[in-house]
Design a protein around this motif. Structure first.
Motif, PDB file in Angstrom:
ATOM      1  N   ALA A 104     -19.337   3.760  18.370  1.00 56.37           N
ATOM      2  CA  ALA A 104     -19.276   5.244  18.355  1.00 56.37           C
ATOM      3  C   ALA A 104     -17.434   5.674  18.973  1.00 56.37           C
ATOM      4  O   ALA A 104     -16.572   6.038  18.488  1.00 56.37           O
ATOM      5  CB  ALA A 104     -20.067   6.071  17.890  1.00 56.37           C
ATOM      6  N   GLU A 105     -18.059   4.939  20.077  1.00 58.52           N
ATOM      7  CA  GLU A 105     -16.221   5.426  20.415  1.00 58.52           C
ATOM      8  C   GLU A 105     -15.462   4.493  20.021  1.00 58.52           C
ATOM      9  O   GLU A 105     -14.315   4.853  20.103  1.00 58.52           O
ATOM     10  CB  GLU A 105     -16.324   4.960  22.455  1.00 58.52           C
ATOM     11  N   ALA A 106     -15.846   2.694  19.695  1.00 58.29           N
ATOM     12  CA  ALA A 106     -14.348   2.334  19.433  1.00 58.29           C
ATOM     13  C   ALA A 106     -13.699   2.756  17.998  1.00 58.29           C
ATOM     14  O   ALA A 106     -12.978   3.136  17.698  1.00 58.29           O
ATOM     15  CB  ALA A 106     -15.096   0.485  19.458  1.00 58.29           C
ATOM     16  N   ALA A 107     -14.900   3.818  17.309  1.00 59.16           N
ATOM     17  CA  ALA A 107     -15.012   4.036  15.692  1.00 59.16           C
ATOM     18  C   ALA A 107     -13.930   4.812  15.873  1.00 59.16           C
ATOM     19  O   ALA A 107     -13.474   5.895  14.855  1.00 59.16           O
ATOM     20  CB  ALA A 107     -16.221   3.802  14.473  1.00 59.16           C
ATOM     21  N   GLY A 111     -10.009   5.871  14.814  1.00 56.96           N
ATOM     22  CA  GLY A 111     -10.204   6.370  13.625  1.00 56.96           C
ATOM     23  C   GLY A 111     -11.070   6.142  12.507  1.00 56.96           C
ATOM     24  O   GLY A 111      -9.966   6.483  11.424  1.00 56.96           O
ATOM     25  N   LEU A 112     -11.471   5.509  12.671  1.00 61.04           N
ATOM     26  CA  LEU A 112     -12.178   5.467  11.731  1.00 61.04           C
ATOM     27  C   LEU A 112     -13.497   6.267  10.919  1.00 61.04           C
ATOM     28  O   LEU A 112     -14.360   5.280  10.295  1.00 61.04           O
ATOM     29  CB  LEU A 112     -13.183   3.649  11.817  1.00 61.04           C
ATOM     30  N   ASP A 113     -13.248   7.273  10.725  1.00 59.88           N
ATOM     31  CA  ASP A 113     -14.128   8.475  10.932  1.00 59.88           C
ATOM     32  C   ASP A 113     -14.403   7.936   9.050  1.00 59.88           C
ATOM     33  O   ASP A 113     -15.692   8.169   8.666  1.00 59.88           O
ATOM     34  CB  ASP A 113     -13.631   9.418  10.901  1.00 59.88           C
ATOM     35  N   ALA A 114     -13.624   7.632   8.049  1.00 61.29           N
ATOM     36  CA  ALA A 114     -13.444   7.857   7.221  1.00 61.29           C
ATOM     37  C   ALA A 114     -14.662   6.584   6.626  1.00 61.29           C
ATOM     38  O   ALA A 114     -15.407   6.483   5.476  1.00 61.29           O
ATOM     39  CB  ALA A 114     -12.291   7.961   6.306  1.00 61.29           C
ATOM     40  N   GLY A 115     -13.987   5.268   7.158  1.00 62.14           N
ATOM     41  CA  GLY A 115     -14.569   4.650   6.784  1.00 62.14           C
ATOM     42  C   GLY A 115     -16.257   4.370   7.379  1.00 62.14           C
ATOM     43  O   GLY A 115     -17.445   3.276   6.548  1.00 62.14           O
ATOM     44  N   LEU A 116     -16.753   4.651   8.707  1.00 62.77           N
ATOM     45  CA  LEU A 116     -17.531   5.078   8.378  1.00 62.77           C
ATOM     46  C   LEU A 116     -18.664   5.687   7.724  1.00 62.77           C
ATOM     47  O   LEU A 116     -19.437   5.308   7.263  1.00 62.77           O
ATOM     48  CB  LEU A 116     -17.798   5.301   9.890  1.00 62.77           C
ATOM     49  N   HIS A 187     -30.366  11.244  17.262  1.00 58.87           N
ATOM     50  CA  HIS A 187     -29.857  12.126  18.761  1.00 58.87           C
ATOM     51  C   HIS A 187     -28.742  11.544  19.012  1.00 58.87           C
ATOM     52  O   HIS A 187     -28.108  12.241  19.997  1.00 58.87           O
ATOM     53  CB  HIS A 187     -31.375  13.105  18.561  1.00 58.87           C
ATOM     54  N   ALA A 188     -28.772  11.010  20.443  1.00 61.41           N
ATOM     55  CA  ALA A 188     -28.455  10.497  21.964  1.00 61.41           C
ATOM     56  C   ALA A 188     -26.965  10.375  20.945  1.00 61.41           C
ATOM     57  O   ALA A 188     -26.265  10.193  22.159  1.00 61.41           O
ATOM     58  CB  ALA A 188     -29.472   9.173  22.028  1.00 61.41           C
ATOM     59  N   VAL A 189     -26.702   9.516  20.100  1.00 64.96           N
ATOM     60  CA  VAL A 189     -25.380   9.439  20.081  1.00 64.96           C
ATOM     61  C   VAL A 189     -24.791  10.024  19.112  1.00 64.96           C
ATOM     62  O   VAL A 189     -23.636  10.416  20.073  1.00 64.96           O
ATOM     63  CB  VAL A 189     -25.331   7.586  19.202  1.00 64.96           C
ATOM     64  N   LEU A 196     -18.254  12.396  14.455  1.00 63.60           N
ATOM     65  CA  LEU A 196     -18.177  10.896  13.873  1.00 63.60           C
ATOM     66  C   LEU A 196     -19.875  10.686  13.183  1.00 63.60           C
ATOM     67  O   LEU A 196     -19.960  10.462  12.315  1.00 63.60           O
ATOM     68  CB  LEU A 196     -18.100  10.260  14.896  1.00 63.60           C
ATOM     69  N   VAL A 197     -20.560  11.036  14.118  1.00 66.56           N
ATOM     70  CA  VAL A 197     -22.289  10.607  13.714  1.00 66.56           C
ATOM     71  C   VAL A 197     -22.664  11.777  13.130  1.00 66.56           C
ATOM     72  O   VAL A 197     -23.560  11.112  12.049  1.00 66.56           O
ATOM     73  CB  VAL A 197     -22.888  10.636  15.204  1.00 66.56           C
ATOM     74  N   CYS A 198     -22.340  13.202  12.958  1.00 71.30           N
ATOM     75  CA  CYS A 198     -22.901  14.085  11.819  1.00 71.30           C
ATOM     76  C   CYS A 198     -22.734  14.034  11.204  1.00 71.30           C
ATOM     77  O   CYS A 198     -22.650  13.723  10.082  1.00 71.30           O
ATOM     78  CB  CYS A 198     -22.580  15.346  12.669  1.00 71.30           C
ATOM     79  N   GLY A 199     -20.353  13.661  11.012  1.00 73.44           N
ATOM     80  CA  GLY A 199     -20.374  13.407   9.203  1.00 73.44           C
ATOM     81  C   GLY A 199     -20.888  11.914   8.867  1.00 73.44           C
ATOM     82  O   GLY A 199     -20.963  11.954   7.695  1.00 73.44           O
TER      83      GLY A 199
END
Length: 238
Positions: A104-107, A111-116, A187-189, A196-199
């Motif tokens: 998640a930190e690397a993404a 700026g890999l939000d869209a790809g994720l 939740h933890a991440v 990032l994770v909520c998206g």
């Protein structure tokens, strides 16, 4: 108490029923209520609830359950809520959380939000398989419960549980109900990388729901719950 001992505390069937009841309420629960709901004597319920608290699975507090205050209101009663901490057991030891946080930190930095989100939506579609798009909130809740989200129906804009929200809204013209989730499987991440994770979570649920159905997912974060809620699309005529 370590995680293995804490989870072992749920081996007793009465204790497990009490834990599951308290966890499902999303609020403070008194001993009398828990005993009545699970069909056991109050003294037995109190014993097991306290054992669950000792194991770190429940948090305790005290408040007057009568709703009154001042002289004659009675003593505060002991109440229980599910503990917020996680309990994890892996044999042999595994550390998937660290791997998830590093990814998640690397993404996020790249700026890999869209790809994720695109990958998460594809995963949701793959999990749904050939099934038709979700047809209603009841079906959505069944699907979410199976994935650990702990869904519950709530009147839109309401701050508490509303088990009869759908019928009440239809009868009174009140706001349509929404499905909220008491648990976020990520939740933890999500605590460390919320946008990032909520998206990612939103995209995953959109894939699970499927395109063209009446149920839609949207962001509506609230402390202590999943950041996504489900509702019937206002553009749907059904």
């Amino acid at each position: 108490m370590d995680d293995i001992d804490a989870i072992a505390a749920l081996q007793d069937p009465v204790r497990r029923r009490l834990y599951e009841y308290v966890a499902a309420q999303g609020r403070e629960v008194g001993r009398n209520e828990a005993a009545e709901a699970t069909g056991v004597a109050r003294t037995l319920a109190a014993h097991h609830l306290d054992r669950l608290a000792e194991a770190g699975l429940l948090d305790t507090g005290s408040r007057r359950l009568t709703g009154r205050s001042g002289p004659g209101a009675g003593r505060p009663a002991k109440v229980y809520t599910r503990a917020r901490g996680e309990r994890l057991v892996s044999l042999p030891a595994r550390d998937y959380r660290t791997a998830a946080e590093l990814l998640a930190e690397a993404a996020e930095q790249a700026g890999l939000d869209a790809g994720l989100c695109a990958a998460a939506r594809r995963r949701g579609e793959a999990l749904r398989g050939s099934a038709a798009p979700c047809r209603g909130l009841d079906e959505a809740m069944e699907m979410l419960a199976a994935r650990g989200y702990e869904p519950h129906l709530e009147a839109a804009g309401d701050g508490g549980d509303a088990g009869g929200a759908a019928a009440g809204a239809a009868a009174t013209g009140a706001a349509e109900p929404v499905v909220r989730m008491r648990n976020c499987p990520f939740h933890a991440v999500a605590e460390r990388f919320p946008p990032l994770v909520c998206g990612m979570n939103l995209a995953l649920l959109e894939g699970l729901l499927g395109d063209g159905g009446p149920v839609r997912a949207r962001m509506d974060a609230r402390p202590g719950e999943c950041c996504v809620v489900l509702e019937i699309s206002k553009n749907n005529d059904d």
